[in-house]
Motif scaffolding. Sequence first.
Motif, PDB file in Angstrom:
ATOM      1  N   ASP A  72      -6.253  30.050 -63.317  1.00 23.03           N
ATOM      2  CA  ASP A  72      -7.666  30.436 -63.437  1.00 23.03           C
ATOM      3  C   ASP A  72      -8.533  29.192 -63.319  1.00 23.03           C
ATOM      4  O   ASP A  72      -8.201  28.143 -63.878  1.00 23.03           O
ATOM      5  CB  ASP A  72      -7.941  31.112 -64.778  1.00 23.03           C
ATOM      6  CG  ASP A  72      -7.378  32.520 -64.857  1.00 23.03           C
ATOM      7  OD1 ASP A  72      -7.205  33.148 -63.795  1.00 23.03           O
ATOM      8  OD2 ASP A  72      -7.110  32.977 -65.981  1.00 23.03           O
ATOM      9  N   ASP A  73      -9.631  29.326 -62.616  1.00 19.15           N
ATOM     10  CA  ASP A  73     -10.530  28.186 -62.417  1.00 19.15           C
ATOM     11  C   ASP A  73     -10.934  27.542 -63.743  1.00 19.15           C
ATOM     12  O   ASP A  73     -11.000  26.316 -63.850  1.00 19.15           O
ATOM     13  CB  ASP A  73     -11.782  28.604 -61.649  1.00 19.15           C
ATOM     14  CG  ASP A  73     -11.486  28.910 -60.188  1.00 19.15           C
ATOM     15  OD1 ASP A  73     -10.484  28.393 -59.655  1.00 19.15           O
ATOM     16  OD2 ASP A  73     -12.263  29.662 -59.584  1.00 19.15           O
ATOM     17  N   TYR A  98      -7.600  29.198 -58.735  1.00 14.63           N
ATOM     18  CA  TYR A  98      -7.817  30.462 -58.037  1.00 14.63           C
ATOM     19  C   TYR A  98      -8.807  30.318 -56.882  1.00 14.63           C
ATOM     20  O   TYR A  98      -8.598  30.885 -55.809  1.00 14.63           O
ATOM     21  CB  TYR A  98      -8.306  31.539 -59.022  1.00 14.63           C
ATOM     22  CG  TYR A  98      -8.664  32.823 -58.322  1.00 14.63           C
ATOM     23  CD1 TYR A  98      -7.664  33.658 -57.824  1.00 14.63           C
ATOM     24  CD2 TYR A  98      -9.990  33.180 -58.123  1.00 14.63           C
ATOM     25  CE1 TYR A  98      -7.988  34.824 -57.156  1.00 14.63           C
ATOM     26  CE2 TYR A  98     -10.315  34.353 -57.459  1.00 14.63           C
ATOM     27  CZ  TYR A  98      -9.318  35.169 -56.974  1.00 14.63           C
ATOM     28  OH  TYR A  98      -9.637  36.312 -56.306  1.00 14.63           O
ATOM     29  N   SER A  99      -9.871  29.539 -57.072  1.00 18.14           N
ATOM     30  CA  SER A  99     -10.886  29.397 -56.014  1.00 18.14           C
ATOM     31  C   SER A  99     -10.281  28.795 -54.751  1.00 18.14           C
ATOM     32  O   SER A  99     -10.620  29.212 -53.639  1.00 18.14           O
ATOM     33  CB  SER A  99     -12.069  28.565 -56.495  1.00 18.14           C
ATOM     34  OG  SER A  99     -11.639  27.293 -56.940  1.00 18.14           O
ATOM     35  N   LYS A 155      -8.134  31.505 -53.117  1.00 18.84           N
ATOM     36  CA  LYS A 155      -9.002  32.477 -52.445  1.00 18.84           C
ATOM     37  C   LYS A 155      -9.464  31.915 -51.094  1.00 18.84           C
ATOM     38  O   LYS A 155      -9.430  32.609 -50.078  1.00 18.84           O
ATOM     39  CB  LYS A 155     -10.201  32.783 -53.348  1.00 18.84           C
ATOM     40  CG  LYS A 155     -11.100  33.881 -52.849  1.00 18.84           C
ATOM     41  CD  LYS A 155     -12.125  34.303 -53.893  1.00 18.84           C
ATOM     42  CE  LYS A 155     -13.013  33.139 -54.249  1.00 18.84           C
ATOM     43  NZ  LYS A 155     -14.128  33.492 -55.138  1.00 18.84           N
ATOM     44  N   ASN A 156      -9.856  30.635 -51.070  1.00 24.13           N
ATOM     45  CA  ASN A 156     -10.276  30.005 -49.806  1.00 24.13           C
ATOM     46  C   ASN A 156      -9.115  29.861 -48.833  1.00 24.13           C
ATOM     47  O   ASN A 156      -9.305  29.987 -47.623  1.00 24.13           O
ATOM     48  CB  ASN A 156     -10.915  28.642 -50.083  1.00 24.13           C
ATOM     49  CG  ASN A 156     -12.248  28.775 -50.786  1.00 24.13           C
ATOM     50  OD1 ASN A 156     -12.880  29.835 -50.778  1.00 24.13           O
ATOM     51  ND2 ASN A 156     -12.682  27.695 -51.418  1.00 24.13           N
TER      52      ASN A 156
END
Length: 162
Positions: A65-66, A88-89, A92-93
């Motif tokens: 988690d970010d 996570y970011s 996602k990217n």
Amino acid sequence: MTSGNLAEFTLRGHRVPAIDRTEIDYISGRICKILKATKHSFSPSKIGMFLNSLEENGINIDIVDDEEWIDVARATVDPSTGFIYMPYSLYKNLNRSEPEALRIFLHELGHIFLCHRPLLHFSDKNALQIEDSEWQADTFADCVIDRLKLPRQGRQLEFKNF
């Protein structure tokens, strides 16, 4: 200082056995062939399948988690276990096939496929660029990007800006 790959160098990562760009390019080519990686493997519609195939071959992605990501690096890896850790970011990217995320991910894969272990802690000789694990991983990522003609975005930043 001398020119080329044999220049004295300030290490950004662990000192590892020397591998020059030609050999890293060869290794990246073999890895792409073994994994059947193509430009399309890194498209938004196919990258999930590519990541699953890595897991089937013992390379795992641990998504954090970010809010819990405390590492100063954008991602990190444990080559001995085959685990890549990322917030996570970034994951996602990566699934959107964003160039920066692809390069960071390929950089971490480079640490695994180049078998990085800190081996040369004690040496009387000055470090060389070709002995730097971070330079080698960057070069691996760039070789894969060039080989597969993936989109490019600026150089990887290893540390977050605060």
